[in-house]
Motif scaffolding. Structure first.
Motif, PDB file in Angstrom:
ATOM      1  N   GLU A 147      14.190  -2.399  10.141  1.00 15.72           N
ATOM      2  CA  GLU A 147      14.010  -2.559  11.586  1.00 15.72           C
ATOM      3  C   GLU A 147      12.964  -3.621  11.853  1.00 15.72           C
ATOM      4  O   GLU A 147      12.012  -3.770  11.082  1.00 15.72           O
ATOM      5  N   SER A 148      13.142  -4.307  12.953  1.00 14.97           N
ATOM      6  CA  SER A 148      12.057  -5.159  13.422  1.00 14.97           C
ATOM      7  C   SER A 148      11.998  -4.993  14.933  1.00 14.97           C
ATOM      8  O   SER A 148      12.983  -4.598  15.561  1.00 14.97           O
TER       9      SER A 148
ATOM     10  N   ARG B  88       9.917  -6.211   1.678  1.00 15.15           N
ATOM     11  CA  ARG B  88       8.976  -5.601   2.626  1.00 15.15           C
ATOM     12  C   ARG B  88       8.915  -6.317   3.964  1.00 15.15           C
ATOM     13  O   ARG B  88       8.745  -5.680   5.007  1.00 15.15           O
ATOM     14  N   TYR B  89       9.008  -7.646   3.946  1.00 10.27           N
ATOM     15  CA  TYR B  89       8.659  -8.380   5.162  1.00 10.27           C
ATOM     16  C   TYR B  89       9.809  -9.146   5.802  1.00 10.27           C
ATOM     17  O   TYR B  89       9.678  -9.617   6.926  1.00 10.27           O
TER      18      TYR B  89
ATOM     19  N   LYS C  54       7.257  -9.956   9.748  1.00  9.79           N
ATOM     20  CA  LYS C  54       8.169  -8.815   9.646  1.00  9.79           C
ATOM     21  C   LYS C  54       8.933  -8.576  10.948  1.00  9.79           C
ATOM     22  O   LYS C  54      10.101  -8.198  10.926  1.00  9.79           O
ATOM     23  N   ASN C  55       8.281  -8.795  12.060  1.00  7.98           N
ATOM     24  CA  ASN C  55       8.898  -8.446  13.348  1.00  7.98           C
ATOM     25  C   ASN C  55       9.424  -9.615  14.163  1.00  7.98           C
ATOM     26  O   ASN C  55      10.237  -9.422  15.053  1.00  7.98           O
ATOM     27  N   ARG C  56       8.951 -10.834  13.894  1.00  7.34           N
ATOM     28  CA  ARG C  56       9.327 -11.957  14.764  1.00  7.34           C
ATOM     29  C   ARG C  56      10.083 -13.075  14.075  1.00  7.34           C
ATOM     30  O   ARG C  56      10.869 -13.772  14.731  1.00  7.34           O
TER      31      ARG C  56
ATOM     32  N   ASP D 126       0.829  -1.221   0.000  1.00  5.58           N
ATOM     33  CA  ASP D 126       0.000   0.000   0.000  1.00  5.58           C
ATOM     34  C   ASP D 126       0.860   1.266   0.000  1.00  5.58           C
ATOM     35  O   ASP D 126       0.462   2.304   0.525  1.00  5.58           O
ATOM     36  N   ASP D 127       2.030   1.157  -0.631  1.00  6.40           N
ATOM     37  CA  ASP D 127       2.922   2.322  -0.670  1.00  6.40           C
ATOM     38  C   ASP D 127       3.173   2.791  -2.104  1.00  6.40           C
ATOM     39  O   ASP D 127       4.159   3.474  -2.369  1.00  6.40           O
TER      40      ASP D 127
ATOM     41  N   THR E  34       0.488 -13.798  10.323  1.00  6.65           N
ATOM     42  CA  THR E  34       0.220 -12.738   9.349  1.00  6.65           C
ATOM     43  C   THR E  34       1.505 -11.950   9.083  1.00  6.65           C
ATOM     44  O   THR E  34       2.525 -12.144   9.737  1.00  6.65           O
ATOM     45  N   LEU E  35       1.419 -11.032   8.134  1.00  8.61           N
ATOM     46  CA  LEU E  35       2.621 -10.373   7.611  1.00  8.61           C
ATOM     47  C   LEU E  35       3.396  -9.584   8.672  1.00  8.61           C
ATOM     48  O   LEU E  35       4.625  -9.629   8.707  1.00  8.61           O
ATOM     49  N   ALA E  36       2.707  -8.847   9.531  1.00  5.24           N
ATOM     50  CA  ALA E  36       3.444  -8.039  10.515  1.00  5.24           C
ATOM     51  C   ALA E  36       4.172  -8.919  11.523  1.00  5.24           C
ATOM     52  O   ALA E  36       5.234  -8.545  12.032  1.00  5.24           O
ATOM     53  N   GLU E  37       3.605 -10.075  11.835  1.00  2.00           N
ATOM     54  CA  GLU E  37       4.309 -10.994  12.733  1.00  2.00           C
ATOM     55  C   GLU E  37       5.579 -11.504  12.061  1.00  2.00           C
ATOM     56  O   GLU E  37       6.632 -11.611  12.702  1.00  2.00           O
TER      57      GLU E  37
END
Lengths: 419, 554
Positions: free
Chosen positions: A161-162, A155-156, A132-134, A17-18, A127-130
Motif C-alpha cells: 500500500e502507499s 520495503r520501499y 514509499k508513499n509518493r 527494523d523488522d 527520505t524513505l517514507a516519502e
C-alpha cells in the motif's frame, strides 16, 4: 532461548527494523527478515573477549592506560574508521579534541563526493517514507541498488500500500549506468526495470546530456557513451511528467575522478525539474556501518563533517588534507587509533606507527597492533543510536545479549580520561 | 552548599521586584528564605552595585535537529573565521551563523542565558534534536514538536475525526517526541509542497486532502488548550516573507477565535505592499492587533545585518526564496510524511531596501506592543541573525539615540518607509527581564524557572550597570546555573549539564492501535521504535527530564 522482535539494524543503512532474533546466551540467529547484509553481521560470533597489549591479554584498565600512554606522546594522532554508534562517535570527538587528533570516517572519500556537491550548490533530497508513499518514477544512477541494500525494493517501492499511489507496481524504475545484479527491481506484476548501461567513467557525460535534455537544450549527437540520445530524451520527459520523481545514486559507487561533479549534475538536474511545475528529489545512498552517524555527530559537535583536525586546539575541516590514509602514507601522522565497532573485516591500514585498535571482536590482524580492545557491537551488545542513510532518522538500537564487552564509548571515554 | 548573594539590585518581574536592593540565598541549587543567623554560609558574593536577573530564556532558537546540522555542513567557510579553542574545561568548536553544540552552550551562557528551546522538532527527527541538545552544555533545553503537515493529522481531518481523537494524537506525539509545546509551520503548506503546490493561503485547500491552514490552526490550538499544555500553539504562519502577508497574519489572529496562540518570528509576517518597491511595513497594524487581542503572544524574529543562514521547516517558502541565497547554495528536503526543511544562507544588508525595512519592522513591533509579557526577544536564530547579536538588539530597544543613529545609516528609502524614528519608547531593565526571563518562563510553562523567588531553581545572571547596554548584556560578571557558578566576567569557568523540560499530557491508549496500523502500512519504522523512551535522555547519566504541570492539573 529468547525471541526479540522489531530489531533495528545498524548495518544496512536503510534502517530495517523488522528483524526477529533468536538469542541463546551469546548466540544470535536472525529468524525473520534477514538479508545478505544483515544476517551475517548479526550472527557473527564473539571470539575475542579480552584486550591485548603487544599481543598479550591484559585487563581493560591496562590496555586503556597503554593507549593513553601512546597518545600522550603523540603530536599528530589520527582516528580512523569512526564506525560506531552515536555515543561511540561522541567518544571519538572528545578524544580527538583532547589529543589534537584528526578524525576521519572510513567512508569519507566516497562521502566527499556528496559533501563537495552539497557545499558548492546544495541540493533537494527526500527520505524513505516519502519514496514509499509518493515516488512514481525512480531513476537509479551508477549503482546496483539491490546489491547495496537487498531489501530496498521490497520495503520501499513494492510495498503493498502507499498513501498516494493506487498501485505501487505501476512505479517506473530506470537504471542508468550500472545494471541490477538481480530481479528485485522487477515489479510484482512482472514489469522489468528499464536499463541503460554505460561504463562508470562515462557517467559524467551521460548525466550531463540528461540534464541538458531536461532543460530542453539541443543535443546534436545520436548516442552518448553507447546510449541513444532518444532514450535519454525519453527519461528527461518522463522525469518532467512524473508527479514525484526520485533520482538516486551512491557516492561510494561513483569511483572515478571528480565524481562530485556528477553528483552535482544530478542534484542540479533535480533542482531544475522543481522549476518545471512538478516535484523531484534526490536520494543519496550511504549510511552503512555508521558513516552517516560519524558525519552527523561530528557535524553537531564540531560544525564540520567527519574529516576534521583538532591539533590547532579547534576544529579545522579539509576533505583532502585530513585524509588519514594519505596522512599515514606521507608520514604526517605519528599514531593511529582505529575505531570499527561493526565490521571485524574492516582492518586498520598497515603502518609502523603506534596503533590502537578499538574494534569488533574477531578482527584478525596481519600485524598485531600495540593495543587491541574488543568492544561490543551497537545494536547487539548494547543499546545505542545509529543514523539511517537519509540522515533524518536516528534508529534506537537494542541490546540483544549480555556479552560483557564494553561499548566504544566506554573505552574511548576511559582513554580520554586517562590522558 | 549555602550561597549568599549580598546587596544586588534585583529585577525579578515574576516576584514583582523592580530594581530593589536585596540579598538572596541559594541552597542546593534553589532559592531559599533568609536562613537563621547561626546557619553557616559557605560562599558569599558581594553584589553591591550589580544588577541581578534570573538566567535568560530563549523561547525560540534553532539549536537542535537535522536542519541545523545541514546548515552547519552547508557553510564550512562561515565557520573558519570563528574558531572556539578548547581549554582545560571546555570543548573546542566553531561556527558564526550556526555554531557547534558546545560553542552554542558556552556562548549562550556567557551572555547570561541558561535555557533555550528548539521550536521545530519534527517527530521523526526528535531523537536527533534531543541528541544534539544533549551535547549543548550548561543550558536547560526543550522542544516544541512540529505538527500540521504530517499526513496522519491531515488524514484525520479529511476523515472528520473529532477533536477528542485529535487531542489524543497530539498528546501521543508530544509524549513520543518528548516535547513541551506544539509548533505548526506554514500549516499544511509543507505537505502541500509535496503535491506541487507552491503557496497556500489561509483558506486555500490542500490539493490532496481538501484541508485549509485555518482548519489545521483551529484543531491544533484547541488540542493544545484542551490538553492543558501551558505554551499556546506556536504558530509560524502562512506566507512567510511574502509582501502583503500582514493581511494573512491579521486574519490568522482574528480567525483563531480567542484561543491562545503564539505567533513566532512575526517580523517575517508583517509586510505590506505599499510604496515604489511594493514592500512596506505592517508593523504598526500587527502591534495594534496584538495589543487588542489578549490571547495572542508573539516573538519578533528580529533581523540584524550580516551573514547568517536560514533554517526552517517551511520548505515551501524556503524553496520560493532560494533565489536570494547568499552564498548561492541551498537545501530543501521532504521528510518522512511528517514535514520538511529548507536551509538557505542569507546576508542581510543595511543598504538593501527590503533588508533595511525588515530591520525597522522588527523594532517597530517590539516598541509598539504595549505589554512586555506578550512579546519576546528573538532573532529566530539563525534565521534573522545569530543569537550572539542579542546584546546589540537589547541596546537598540533600550537606547533611543543609539537606535536613531543606526536608523540613519540604513537604506534611505527604508528610512522614509518606517515610523521608527518617531517612537520614543526605551525599554527598562525590568521590561527586558520580562521579555527574556519571566515572560518567557510563563509562556513556555516552566514551573520553577525564570524567577529569583523562593523555591525557584537558582539560574542567575549578574551584570555591572553600564549605560552602554550592549556592553552590559554581552558580558555578565557572574552566571549561576542551578546555583553553580558557571561564568565569571563573561567567560565559562565551569560546565555542567542542564535538564530537558517536557510535559506529559494524557491520552487514550487506544489511539496507538490506529497509529500502529498506519505505521505498518505506510511508515518506515515500527511505532515502538519511533517513540523516544525516557532512558534515551537519561541513560548516560548526564541528562535528566523535568516534567512540568499542565493547566487544570496540579
Amino acid at each position: 532461548m529468547n525471541e526479540i522482535t522489531e530489531v533495528p539494524s545498524p548495518f544496512c543503512g536503510i534502517g530495517t527494523d523488522d528483524l526477529t532474533m533468536q538469542v541463546d546466551g551469546l548466540s544470535v540467529k536472525v529468524s525473520e527478515n534477514g538479508c545478505a547484509v544483515n544476517t551475517p553481521a548479526f550472527e557473527q560470533e564473539i571470539t575475542d573477549t579480552s584486550a591485548r597489549v603487544a599481543g598479550q591479554e591484559v585487563s581493560l584498565e591496562v590496555a586503556v592506560a597503554k593507549a593513553a600512554e601512546l597518545l600522550g606522546v603523540s603530536n599528530q594522532p589520527v582516528i580512523g574508521g569512526c564506525a560506531t554508534d552515536v555515543n561511540g562517535m561522541r567518544g571519538v570527538m572528545a578524544l580527538a579534541d583532547r589529543s589534537g587528533a584528526v578524525v576521519d570516517n572510513i567512508n569519507f572519500t566516497a562521502a566527499r563526493r556528496n559533501f563537495l556537491a552539497l557545499q558548492d550548490t546544495g541540493w533537494m533530497t527526500t527520505t524513505l517514507a516519502e519514496i514509499k508513499n509518493r515516488c512514481d518514477y525512480f531513476l537509479v544512477v551508477g549503482v546496483d541498488l539491490e546489491g547495496f541494500a537487498p531489501r530496498f525494493f521490497e520495503r520501499y517501492l513494492w510495498n503493498e500500500e502507499s498513501m498516494f499511489l493506487d498501485d505501487t507496481s505501476q512505479r517506473q524504475i530506470v537504471y542508468l549506468g550500472k545494471a541490477p545484479s538481480g530481479n528485485a527491481a522487477t515489479s510484482p506484476k512482472g514489469v522489468q526495470a528499464k536499463v541503460l548501461e554505460c561504463a562508470d567513467v562515462d557517467l559524467p557525460e551521460v548525466t550531463a546530456v540528461l540534464r541538458a535534455l531536461v532543460k530542453g537544450r539541443k543535443i546534436v549527437v545520436d548516442t552518448v557513451a553507447g546510449i541513444s540520445t532518444d532514450e535519454l530524451r525519453t527519461i528527461a520527459e518522463q522525469l518532467k511528467a512524473a508527479k514525484y520523481s526520485v533520482v538516486t545514486w551512491a557516492a561510494g559507487a561513483l569511483n572515478f575522478d571528480h565524481a562530485e561533479l556528477t553528483v552535482q549534475m544530478l542534484t542540479e538536474m533535480v533542482k531544475d525539474i522543481n522549476t518545471m511545475d512538478t516535484r523531484s528529489s534526490g536520494f543519496p545512498l550511504g549510511g552503512k556501518e555508521g558513516d552517516q552517524t560519524a558525519n552527523q555527530v561530528c557535524g553537531w559537535t564540531s560544525a564540520y563533517p567527519a574529516r576534521t583536525r583538532f591539533s590547532s586546539g579547534f576544529p579545522e575541516y579539509d576533505p583532502f588534507l585530513y585524509d588519514s590514509k594519505v596522512m599515514l602514507e606521507n608520514g604526517e601522522a605519528d599514531a593511529l587509533v582505529w575505531v570499527q565497532a561493526f565490521n571485524s573485516a574492516a582492518v586498520p591500514p598497515i603502518t609502523d606507527l603506534p596503533t590502537i585498535v578499538v574494534a569488533r571482536s574477531g578482527m584478525a590482524f596481519a600485524e598485531e597492533p600495540d593495543v587491541f580492545i574488543p568492544v561490543g557491537t551497537p545494536g547487539i551488545d548494547h543499546v545505542g543510536h545509529a543514523y539511517r542513510l537519509d540522515n533524518v532518522v536516528a534508529i534506537r538500537l537494542k541490546k540483544l545479549r549480555d556479552s560483557g564487552l564494553p561499548s566504544t564509548a566506554d573505552v574511548l571515554n576511559a582513554i580520554e580520561q586517562a590522558l | 552548599m549555602l550561597i549568599k548573594l549580598t546587596g544586588g539590585t534585583v529585577y525579578d518581574p515574576a516576584s514583582g521586584i523592580d530594581g530593589q536592593i536585596k540579598t538572596l540565598y541559594v541552597q542546593d541549587g534553589r532559592f531559599i528564605k533568609q536562613p537563621a543567623a547561626d546557619v553557616q554560609v559557605d560562599k558569599e558574593y558581594d553584589l553591591k552595585g550589580k544588577v541581578l536577573m534570573a538566567g535568560a530564556i530563549d523561547m525560540h532558537t534553532h539549536i537542535g535537529g537535522g536542519k541545523g546540522n545541514i546548515a552547519r555542513m552547508l557553510i564550512p567557510e562561515d565557520h573558519r573565521s570563528d574558531p572556539v579553542h578548547r581549554s582545560d574545561i571546555t570543548r573546542s568548536g566553531c561556527g558564526h551563523a550556526m555554531p557547534s553544540s558546545f560553542a552554542t552552550g558556552y556562548r549562550y551562557a556567557e551572555m547570561g542565558y541558561t535555557t533555550a528551546f528548539e521550536p521545530a522538532v519534527l517527530p521523526v527527527n526528535a531523537r536527533q534534536a534531543h541528541m544534539e541538545m544533549a551535547d549543548i552544555p550548561i543550558l536547560d533545553k526543550g522542544g516544541y514538536v512540529l505538527m500540521g503537515s504530517d499526513d496522519y493529522l491531515l488524514r484525520m481531518l479529511t476523515a472528520k475525526k473529532d477533536q477528542k481523537a485529535i487531542n489524543d494524537y497530539v498528546a501521543w506525539t508530544m509524549n513520543a517526541a518528548k516535547a513541551i509545546g506544539v509548533k505548526v509551520v506554514n500549516p499544511g503548506g509543507i505537505n502541500a509542497f509535496k503535491f506541487n503546490q507552491r503557496k497556500l493561503e489561509l483558506d486555500e485547500q490542500n490539493a490532496h486532502y481538501g484541508v485549509s491552514p485555518r482548519e489545521i490552526l483551529q484543531v491544533l490550538a484547541t488540542a493544545v488548550k484542551e490538553l492543558g499544555v501551558k505554551h499556546p500553539l506556536h504558530v509560524h504562519g502562512c506566507n512567510l516573507g511574502v509582501p502583503g502577508n500582514v493581511s494573512t497574519t491579521l486574519d490568522t489572529i482574528q480567525g483563531i477565535g480567542g484561543l491562545p496562540m503564539h505567533l513566532t518570528h512575526i517580523q517575517f509576517h508583517s509586510y505590506g505592499t505599499e510604496g515604489d518597491f511594493k514592500f512596506s511595513s505592517g508593523g504598526a497594524q500587527i502591534a495594534e492587533a496584538i495589543n487588542n487581542n489578549k490571547n495572542i503572544t508573539a516573538d519578533v524574529g528580529q533581523i540584524l545585518f550580516g551573514q547568517t543562514i536560514t533554517a526552517s521547516g517551511d520548505n515551501m517558502r524556503q524553496h520560493a526564496n532560494h533565489g536570494f541565497a547568499n552564498p548561492d547554495k541551498w537545501v530543501c528536503m521532504d521528510i518522512e510524511c511528517d514535514a520538511g526543511c529548507g536551509v538557505v544562507p542569507f546576508k542581510y544588508r543595511d543598504q538593501n531596501f527590503v533588508n533595511a525595512l525588515q530591520w525597522a519592522i522588527g523594532l517597530e513591533i517590539f516598541l509598539l506592543v504595549d505589554d512586555p509579557w506578550r512579546v519576546f526577544l528573538t532573532t529566530d536564530h539563525p534565521n534573522g541573525a545569530p543569537f550572539t547579536t542579542y546584546p546589540h538588539l537589547i541596546r537598540l530597544l533600550m537606547d533611543k539615540s543609539f537606535r536613531n543613529d543606526m536608523l540613519a545609516t540604513i537604506h534611505p528609502e527604508a528610512q522614509k518607509m518606517t515610523t521608527l524614528g518617531s517612537i520614543d519608547r526605551e525599554y527598562s531593565l525590568q521590561e527586558i527581564a520580562i521579555l527574556t526571563r519571566a515572560g518567557a518562563a510563563k509562556l513556555v510553562g516552566l514551573d520553577d524557572r525564570g524567577s529569583l523567588g523562593e523555591g525557584a531553581w537558582a539560574d542567575i545572571t549578574v551584570y555591572t550597570e553600564n549605560t552602554d547596554r550592549e556592553q552590559m548584556f554581552e558580558k555578565p560578571d557572574y552566571v549561576f546555573k542551578d546555583g553553580e557558578l558557571v561564568v565569571v566576567d563573561g567567560k565559562v569557568v565551569h560546565t555542567k549539564w542542564g535538564t530537558t523540560h517536557i510535559v506529559r499530557p494524557e491520552w487514550d491508549t487506544s489511539v496507538e492501535q490506529d497509529l500502529q496500523k498506519y505505521f505498518e502500512r505506510f511508515m518506515t519504522m515500527k511505532v515502538g521504535n519511533f517513540k523516544i523512551s525516557d532512558d534515551e535522555i537519561t541513560e548516560d547519566g548526564r541528562g535528566s527530564l523535568t516534567t512540568h504541570s499542565l493547566n487544570g492539573i496540579a
